[in-house]
Enzyme design. Structure first.
Site, PDB file in Angstrom:
ATOM      1  CE1 TYR A  32      24.430  28.649  43.893  1.00  8.26           C
ATOM      2  CE2 TYR A  32      26.066  28.887  42.153  1.00  8.26           C
ATOM      3  CZ  TYR A  32      25.744  28.828  43.500  1.00  8.26           C
ATOM      4  OH  TYR A  32      26.715  28.956  44.428  1.00  8.26           O
ATOM      5  CE  LYS A  64      45.799  45.033  20.435  1.00  9.90           C
ATOM      6  NZ  LYS A  64      45.367  45.955  19.400  1.00  9.90           N
TER       7      LYS A  64
END
Ligand SMILES: *Cc1c(COP(=O)(O)O)cnc(C)c1O
Length: 822
Positions: A717, A492
């Site tokens: 940043y 999965k």
């Protein structure tokens, strides 16, 4: 469609004896593809290279009880409950059974033969017809004496149409295939040189192939192909014929115009005085021919022209197509290293030609020895030399002893090597510039090694997956279990981030019993990629039943609504005994039936025949933590009561399972019939001890640029990365969009460069982040490990206060996965 052992013994005219009857639903010839042991009939085929009788003991151990054999097996007496159906020839028996099965169905069956294009025509017909008919078709290119019977066996009561391909390599083979397929509509694609060894002339081969068409209601062929026309005439079929032609307006299907665009082709045609046209998203001549064959079939089945046009426009390429990749020094690489006969060489050269013309590039061909022709080498390579010249090849690199021997036949810039290794050992990148290189070789030459060498290595972030480690981990867990305990491999969430298809393929080859995915689409993708083993779907949605059924995916059923809905939908399609898996909520309180629901579950199951409980299972809430052991034992008790109740009220054996990875490691005594293996397979131990589990996935990138910056500067940043000393700062191409958690910014997380840890500096950006390499000897281009052997995911999970599962499944799909074996 079910048969009992005795019925099958009668059909294959076995020696009379008593059998313990079982219901047989699956036929098996390759012991590696075993899925439903209890319902499987194994045919011990004897070939030049292998003897199926050798695998009987192992299959018996895995639960198979029914065998078709040619002689008694040593130790047969000890295999209690096993049936041995003894026949003179196991292959013939397989074919007889398939032929008998075919005769039970009065449905349209399309038989496709010819030298090239069979698989594409079959797949395209499937794409074109499936919307109108419930259609079965040969898987991949199952077209041999063994593949055809297995294909035909797929026909069931709900089948409305079947498409099978038939391939032969020797005289006398087609009669058998015709007996089994009994096509009502026959199609021959074309006749080429492939598999010529077994035949004296090309006519003989053509006549032999046409045997498939002998009892059809209608046959379809290329009316401009004089060889096929001649042979058809000779055989006097006396049935309806749709011969198509690009030249002759009097043929039933006249192709009046073919207009090639850049990436699509418009085809105008006249059929029974009616003019129409359609467009396909392909331009190669071979695709056009295949599409016209398909057109004839659609017309025969009276599909309206607008439907044909609409579906033709959406045809998708069939796998194994040629790949084009960027290469070193401005080269482009076309990799077609799957086969090497003259026909496919011509097709590949056409493909190359179109590309080269568009880009004004030089044309280079790397070609191996050619197999599978009946011609003597000198005539063969004279022909090849001729074709190459015509297609405008300017440079030839021949690899292999035979092509090297015939070097003198080629009149162009050329070089020859006896083997792939010798080419690679002398390889110099400077020898290739601005070329369109077609790599074409027989599988045996492993030309993928050449294409890898020529491909451009980009600075990129990759997730490297070690398939050997997957196998190691699988075997490790297997060794902790009883031999008869089955394993469901959880793939999965894209195989916990590692990529479900490659893992599924690897696990299928290793003999894993089941796969489990989260949603139906994941399962469908695996089926499309050729995964044939049983697949469980853990979270089936009401809207996905059609997908479930058409790909034979087995849903988890966790509620009455779901059970009701699937029965209703299955009833509409006339399904019977469709396998489902009953989920019990034993304390996790996520999904599942509760203990009090069991009587009603039993009633609903016993009140219908559409679905059948193949297994019953439950899931632990805390199997990895000793402090929850008492609770885990309560879960086991609750589950056992529910499973007992279900079993008591069922005629069939229902498999039970509760253990996940931590469960297998901590409570092996509760392995029951099956276990569900997840995280352990992917290289992470859910408990303190590593238990011998090997690392599977490594997330890697490379350094793009390094800067020397003085103390006091800031990085990134928000100017968050304040440098407190003179530093060397490296930028690496991985950011939060790749799955690098932004919470690892500002020194919280680190990566590994040349064996040393480098802290992350400043805020992680979307696609890039910066690391401090002041103390590390490194330069641009050096490898960086984000997680793997040197920096385990468990450690990163701990830093972030999460679990390794989240780290693994967060790696974005834009990160390329690379699979390797050592
Ligand atoms: C994911 C999952 C597993 C596997 O768990 P691991 O801890 O990864 O071994 C087992 N069963 C169910 C129902 C699951 O959803």
């Amino acid at each position: 469609m079910n048969y009992t052992t005795t019925q099958i013994a009668t059909i294959v005219k076995a020696q009379k004896r008593e059998y313990q009857d079982h219901i047989i639903t699956a036929l098996l010839t390759d012991s590696r593809s075993l899925t439903f042991p209890e319902e499987t009939l194994f045919f011990a085929l004897v070939t030049e290279r292998n003897d199926g009788h050798r695998y009987i003991k192992e299959l018996y151990r895995k639960g198979v009880r029914d065998f078709v054999v040619e002689h008694p097996i040593p130790g047969e007496e000890e295999m209690e409950g096993a049936n041995f159906i003894v026949v003179k020839d196991t292959l013939a028996a397989l074919q007889q059974l398939a032929a008998a099965h075919r005769r039970r169905f009065n449905i349209p069956v399309i038989g496709v033969t010819g030298s090239n294009g069979k698989t594409t025509v079959k797949e395209w017909l499937y794409q074109l017809l499936q919307p109108d008919y419930n259609t079965v078709r040969s898987p991949r290119s199952y077209n041999s004496q063994i593949g055809v019977p297995l294909s035909v066996w797929q026909i069931g009561p709900k089948t409305e149409m079947a498409i099978f391909e038939a391939g032969i390599s020797q005289p006398d083979e087609m009669v058998h295939l015709e007996e089994i397929i009994k096509p009502t509509l026959g199609l021959i694609t074309n006749i080429g040189e492939a598999h010529q060894e077994g035949f004296q002339t090309i006519q003989q081969k053509c006549l032999e192939k046409l045997i498939l068409l002998k009892a059809c209601d209608c046959i379809i062929y290329d009316g401009d192909n004089s060889l096929i026309c001649e042979c058809v005439e000779k055989l006097c079929f006396g049935c309806r014929e749709i011969a198509w032609s690009r030249k002759d307006r009097d043929k039933p299907l006249y192709i009046s115009k073919i207009t090639k665009g850049n990436d699509s082709t418009k085809i105008d045609y006249t059929y029974l005085q009616y003019h129409s046209s359609f467009t396909i998203p392909f331009v190669e001549d071979a695709s056009i021919e295949n599409a016209i064959h398909c057109l004839a079939v659609m017309l025969y089945y009276n599909r309206p022209p607008e439907v044909i046009a609409e579906r033709m426009a959406r045809l998708t390429p069939v796998a194994m197509r040629m790949e084009v990749k960027e290469g070193i020094n401005n080269c482009l690489i076309i990799n077609d290293s799957y086969n090497s006969d003259i026909n496919s060489l011509t097709i590949a050269l056409d493909f190359q030609n179109r590309r080269a013309a568009a880009k004004g590039m030089r044309r280079t061909l790397i070609l191996s020895d050619i197999y599978q022709t009946g011609l003597p080498p000198a005539s063969l390579y004279r022909k090849v030399a001729d074709i190459i010249l015509h297609k405008g090849i300017e440079r030839l690199i021949g690899i292999g002893p035979v092509i090297s021997d015939n070097a003198y036949l080629f009149n162009l810039e050329k070089e020859f090597y006896p083997s792939t290794e010798s080419f690679l050992s002398q390889f110099d990148p400077a020898d290739f510039h601005n070329e369109l290189i077609l790599i074409k070789g027989a599988r045996e030459f492993h030309f993928e090694l050449i294409s890898e060498t020529l491909e451009l290595k980009q600075h990129e972030t990759i997730l490297e997956v070690n398939l050997d480690a997957i196998v190691h981990n699988y075997n490790l867990f297997k060794s902790k279990l009883h031999p008869q305990t089955k394993i469901i491999c959880m793939v999965k969430a894209f195989g916990y981030g590692a990529g479900s298809y490659e893992l599924a393929k690897t696990l299928q080859d290793r003999g894993a019993d089941f796969l489990a995915v989260a949603v139906a689409d994941e399962g469908a993708e695996l089926r499309k990629a050729g995964i044939t083993m049983p697949i469980l779907v853990m979270n089936p949605e009401m809207s996905s039943f059609r997908t479930l059924f058409s790909y034979y995916l087995e849903p988890e059923i966790y509620s009455f609504e779901l059970l009701k809905a699937i029965i209703a939908e299955g009833e509409k399609l006339g399904l019977a005994g469709y396998p489902v898996h009953i989920k019990i909520d034993s304390g996790m309180h996520r999904l599942g039936f509760e203990e009090k629901d069991m009587p009603q579950v039993v009633d609903m199951l016993n009140d219908q025949t559409v679905v059948l409980a193949r297994s019953v299972f439950s899931h632990f809430a805390g199997s990895d933590e000793p402090r929850f052991d008492e609770f885990s034992h309560q879960q086991i008790d609750t589950f056992t009561r529910c499973a007992d109740y279900l079993q008591q009220h069922s005629k069939h054996k229902i498999l039970r399972h509760i253990l996940n990875t931590a469960g297998i490691l901590r409570f092996p005594e509760y392995q029951m019939d099956m276990v569900r293996l997840g995280i352990g397979l992917y290289g992470v131990s859910p408990i303190e001890d590593s238990c011998g589990i090997e690392t599977v996935s490594t997330l890697k990138t490379t350094i793009l640029q390094i800067k020397s910056l003085p103390a006091g500067e800031t990085v990134g940043y928000g100017r968050k990365g304040v440098l407190t000393r003179d530093s060397r700062i490296a930028a690496i191409p991985i950011g939060y969009a790749d799955g690098l958690d932004r919470h690892l910014s500002n020194g919280k997380g680190c990566v590994v460069v040349n064996g040393k840890r480098a802290p992350i500096v400043g805020n992680i950006c979307m696609d890039v982040c910066m690391i401090d390499v002041t103390d590390i000897d490194c330069q641009p281009g050096d490898r960086v490990e984000i997680f793997g052997e040197q920096l385990p995911v468990t450690e990163i999970a701990e830093t972030l206060g999460t679990i390794p599962y989240e780290i693994l499944t967060s790696v974005s799909t834009r990160v390329k996965r690379i699979y390797y074996r050592e």
